[in-house]
Motif scaffolding. Structure first.
Motif, PDB file in Angstrom:
ATOM      1  N   ASN A 155      39.321  83.278  56.719  1.00 40.60           N
ATOM      2  CA  ASN A 155      40.745  83.583  56.810  1.00 40.60           C
ATOM      3  C   ASN A 155      41.386  82.916  58.017  1.00 40.60           C
ATOM      4  N   VAL A 156      40.612  82.828  59.104  1.00 41.18           N
ATOM      5  CA  VAL A 156      41.134  82.260  60.342  1.00 41.18           C
ATOM      6  C   VAL A 156      40.134  81.253  60.889  1.00 41.18           C
ATOM      7  N   LEU A 157      40.618  80.078  61.255  1.00 43.01           N
ATOM      8  CA  LEU A 157      39.788  79.050  61.879  1.00 43.01           C
ATOM      9  C   LEU A 157      40.267  78.841  63.315  1.00 43.01           C
ATOM     10  N   LYS A 158      39.343  78.918  64.243  1.00 36.84           N
ATOM     11  CA  LYS A 158      39.639  78.616  65.644  1.00 36.84           C
ATOM     12  C   LYS A 158      38.845  77.385  66.058  1.00 36.84           C
ATOM     13  N   ALA A 159      39.523  76.448  66.708  1.00 32.53           N
ATOM     14  CA  ALA A 159      38.863  75.254  67.248  1.00 32.53           C
ATOM     15  C   ALA A 159      38.870  75.363  68.767  1.00 32.53           C
ATOM     16  N   TYR A 160      37.747  74.986  69.372  1.00 33.32           N
ATOM     17  CA  TYR A 160      37.626  75.004  70.830  1.00 33.32           C
ATOM     18  C   TYR A 160      37.395  73.581  71.312  1.00 33.32           C
ATOM     19  N   SER A 161      38.244  73.130  72.206  1.00 35.20           N
ATOM     20  CA  SER A 161      38.143  71.782  72.760  1.00 35.20           C
ATOM     21  C   SER A 161      37.765  71.862  74.234  1.00 35.20           C
ATOM     22  N   HIS A 162      36.837  70.995  74.623  1.00 35.50           N
ATOM     23  CA  HIS A 162      36.442  70.901  76.028  1.00 35.50           C
ATOM     24  C   HIS A 162      37.349  69.885  76.707  1.00 35.50           C
TER      25      HIS A 162
END
Length: 425
Positions: A155-162
């Motif tokens: 339902n929800v996608l979270k992307a984490y960027s360094h």
């Protein structure tokens, strides 16, 4: 017939040396065609330029040497890449969110693009400048971690960027010094340990989790990569020069002699010969016999302190459990005979000494040394950027969401794999 020049120049402005590599590339090969190197002689301290005038002289000398060896190809460079450190560099994980709204609740390229883009638009303060950013990982519905979320249900996608960033003015010194040395346009920048990764890590190390430590002269940089993403990176203001300085102060010896003991392998020689004492001349000029154990105790203490700092820093960030492939040690300090053993004792991880690999050059043996990991990695990074740009021009930039995703958020490990696949092995 007109000759097509595909030239890239990489530069390392370090505490111990200024090094320039000139590379020529085709679609399937990057070859080093020129190398120039001169000592920094105090123009750089802990990775930061402290004497602009002296550094211009040093940089021009190194550039001229590389240019001459490459048959005057420097001015044909399509890109300049400079590795950076110091400059109050730090990093963060930035989060971006996208809601999956299609009927099947399957993650598409649209959601990936939106989440990655939202993660990368993190605003820095006015005195900060972004150096690099790479995908770290994705999170599905807040509970499932993934490196490849495409077509998965959520339902929800979270992307984490360094995101790696530093002080704007201090970083600008690197661009300014290149302009003063006669280069026509601003260089691409890459944080030193990330450059190392482009020149050192295997596919298994990228996937299974690796700590990379660049033990340089003035400072030490580290980075963690796992499951196709960069999880952590940073700088510690302790380098191999501090070991020599500790010996000089602790034993009342000229620092030039202490540097020679460490870099020329003399301390290792005395240790392997089971010598009890080393006869040396003190700062006052008198001869003195100093127990070998005194030298080894001081070097051990400083190197041990460094690795304990890195272990504690990464341990606090909960990344220690993601290092199944162990550690790669590089930089000039990695060549010291005690370094790897001390690291293994402190960190209890398997390790190896990293050297540039797959070097296609007329001078491959000169680059087969941990001291050239950063500048060679910077050259490979420039090659990757050049190939990406050529691909976009030929295909039409941004024609598909896949192109856009590749442009702003391609995973670090996938980028490296693509680069390796285009290199002639």
């Amino acid at each position: 017939m007109f000759k097509q020049h595909n030239i890239i120049t990489a530069l390392e402005i370090g505490t111990s040396k200024v090094c320039v590599l000139i590379g020529e590339y085709t679609d399937d090969e990057l070859s080093v065609i020129g190398k120039g190197e001169v000592p920094s002689d105090g123009a750089v301290v802990k990775g930061e330029i402290v004497s602009m005038d002296l550094m211009i002289e040093k940089l021009i000398d190194a550039m001229e040497e590389a240019d001459q060896q490459s048959s005057n190809e420097l001015n044909n460079s399509a890109m300049y890449v400079v590795s950076v450190t110091g400059c109050d560099i730090s990093s963060m994980l930035s989060e971006g969110t996208a809601f999956v709204q299609n009927e099947e609740r399957r993650i598409s390229e649209d959601e990936i693009f939106e989440a990655v883009n939202n993660a990368k638009v993190h605003t820095l303060s006015v005195d900060r400048r972004r150096v690099n950013s790479f995908d770290a990982y994705y999170m599905l519905d807040g509970v499932r971690r993934s490196s490849q979320p495409l077509h998965q249900r959520a339902n929800v996608l979270k992307a984490y960027s360094h995101i790696i960033h530093g002080n704007s003015n201090r970083l600008e010194n690197f661009s300014a010094i290149l302009a003063d040395a006669g280069l026509d346009y601003a260089p691409e920048m890459i944080f030193s340990p990330i450059a190392d990764m482009f020149g050192l890590l295997s596919d298994d190390e990228l996937e299974n989790g690796t700590l990379l430590i660049d033990f340089g002269a003035g400072s030490t940089e580290y980075a963690v990569v796992c499951n196709s993403g960069v999880l952590a990176s940073g700088v510690i203001g302790i380098g191999f020069e501090h070991v020599a300085n500790d010996l000089a102060i602790g034993l009342n010896l000229p620092i030039s002699y202490c540097r020679k003991l460490l870099s020329d392998g003399l301390l290792e020689k005395y240790t392997r010969e089971n010598a009890q004492f080393i006869e040396c001349r003190t700062n006052s000029g008198s001869l003195r016999k100093i127990p070998l154990e005194s030298f080894n105790r001081i070097t051990d203490a400083r190197i041990r302190e460094l690795f304990e700092l890195i272990r504690n820093t990464i341990g606090k960030e909960s990344f220690w459990n993601n290092l199944a492939a162990g550690c790669v040690l590089t930089g000039g300090g990695a060549k010291f005979f005690q370094t790897q053993a001390i690291f293994n004792q402190v960190c209890d991880l398997p390790s190896r000494i990293g050297k540039p690999f797959n070097v296609a050059a007329a001078i491959p043996q000169e680059l087969n040394d941990p001291a050239y990991s950063t500048v060679y990695g910077a050259l490979r990074y420039g090659y990757m950027l050049a190939m990406q740009e050529e691909s976009r021009r030929s295909n039409g930039f941004g024609n598909t969401l896949k192109d856009k995703i590749s442009g702003i958020g391609d995973t670090f490990a996938r980028t490296l794999k693509n680069l390796r696949n285009t290199m002639k092995l």
